[in-house]
Design an enzyme around this catalytic site. Structure first.
Site, PDB file in Angstrom:
ATOM      1  N   SER A 138       0.993  -1.199  -0.023  1.00 30.99           N
ATOM      2  CA  SER A 138       0.112   0.064  -0.051  1.00 30.99           C
ATOM      3  C   SER A 138       0.852   1.368  -0.016  1.00 30.99           C
ATOM      4  O   SER A 138       2.094   1.314  -0.429  1.00 30.99           O
ATOM      5  CB  SER A 138      -1.118  -0.117   1.134  1.00 30.99           C
ATOM      6  N   TYR A 152      -2.816   7.732  -8.024  1.00 27.44           N
ATOM      7  CA  TYR A 152      -1.970   6.699  -7.546  1.00 27.44           C
ATOM      8  C   TYR A 152      -2.684   6.535  -6.141  1.00 27.44           C
ATOM      9  O   TYR A 152      -3.055   5.141  -5.723  1.00 27.44           O
ATOM     10  CB  TYR A 152      -0.473   7.016  -7.300  1.00 27.44           C
ATOM     11  N   LYS A 156      -4.572   2.787  -4.732  1.00 23.30           N
ATOM     12  CA  LYS A 156      -4.027   2.182  -3.677  1.00 23.30           C
ATOM     13  C   LYS A 156      -5.158   1.932  -2.463  1.00 23.30           C
ATOM     14  O   LYS A 156      -5.093   1.048  -1.874  1.00 23.30           O
ATOM     15  CB  LYS A 156      -2.735   2.971  -2.944  1.00 23.30           C
TER      16      LYS A 156
END
Length: 231
Positions: A138, A152, A156
């Site tokens: 993560s 991004y 995640k």
């Protein structure tokens, strides 16, 4: 010997974790897109005396994911699956107003869809293992709002949620989403090329991952800094 599949394993955190597992006697199936670098990594890790299968390819390719799981089956099964391969969505990172939608799609495809696809492929072997474990790598960007990290971070965050649900649906497995914290990696350098501040090497956070494997806490989300501090 236990068997691990690690994606994005030719360098950075993936390689550092593979090195630590090889030193412990794990057999490995390693994935990365750059064949030559992956070959060099596999040769180095084989020096520990374990079996290492290196399969270059793109995790978004279903055939490649099947190949990874088939290779692990030949080594004895899948005890650990590490979804480490990641895509930023834009290099360098961009504010949402300038984030290419195709880049966001790529980040979601690599970081979320492919990760789930590989879990689905490996699930029968993970269930058959006495210590079946899934680790999804993560980021603090999944939980905190940082300018330019929106695409991004969103990917995640989605991966974190999938890991949490998988942990509920598969109570016999251990499913850990692990935030490794800041690291000096090529991914970070591509994300923020103008940031010259020193950051820890990936190998420095590997003990956090090993602690999880040794202690096998409940499925959930963990931060490497807290694990390293013993909290």
């Amino acid at each position: 010997m236990p068997v691990a599949i690690i994606t994005g394993a030719s360098k950075g955190l993936g390689r550092a974790l593979a090195e630590a597992l090889a030193a412990r006697g794990w057999d490995l199936v390693l994935d990365a897109r750059t064949a030559e670098v992956l070959k060099e990594t596999a040769a180095a890790l084989a020096g520990h005396g374990t079996r290492v299968t290196a399969l270059p390819g793109d995790v978004t390719d279903p055939a490649h994911r099947s190949e990874l799981v088939a290779a692990a089956w030949k080594l004895g099964g899948v005890d650990l699956l590490v979804n480490n391969a990641s895509a930023l969505g834009a290099e360098p990172l961009a504010r949402l107003e300038g984030l290419p939608l195709d880049g966001l799609r790529r980040a979601l495809e690599v970081n979320v869809v492919a990760a789930l696809g590989l879990v689905k492929e490996a699930l029968p072997l993970l269930r058959a293992s006495e210590t079946g474990t899934v680790i999804t790598v993560s980021s603090d960007a999944a939980a905190e709002a940082y300018e330019t990290w929106g695409g991004y971070g969103a990917s995640k965050a989605a991966l974190d949620h999938l890991a949490a649900v998988l942990g509920e649906e598969e109570p016999r497995l251990r499913v850990w989403a692990v935030d490794p914290g800041d690291m000096a990696t090529d991914l970070y350098a591509a994300a923020v090329p103008d940031d010259g501040d020193p950051r820890p090497e990936p190998a420095s956070v590997v003990p956090a991952f090993l602690r999880l494997l040794d202690e096998r806490p409940a499925s959930g989300r963990y931060g490497a800094p807290s694990l390293l501090e013993g909290r």
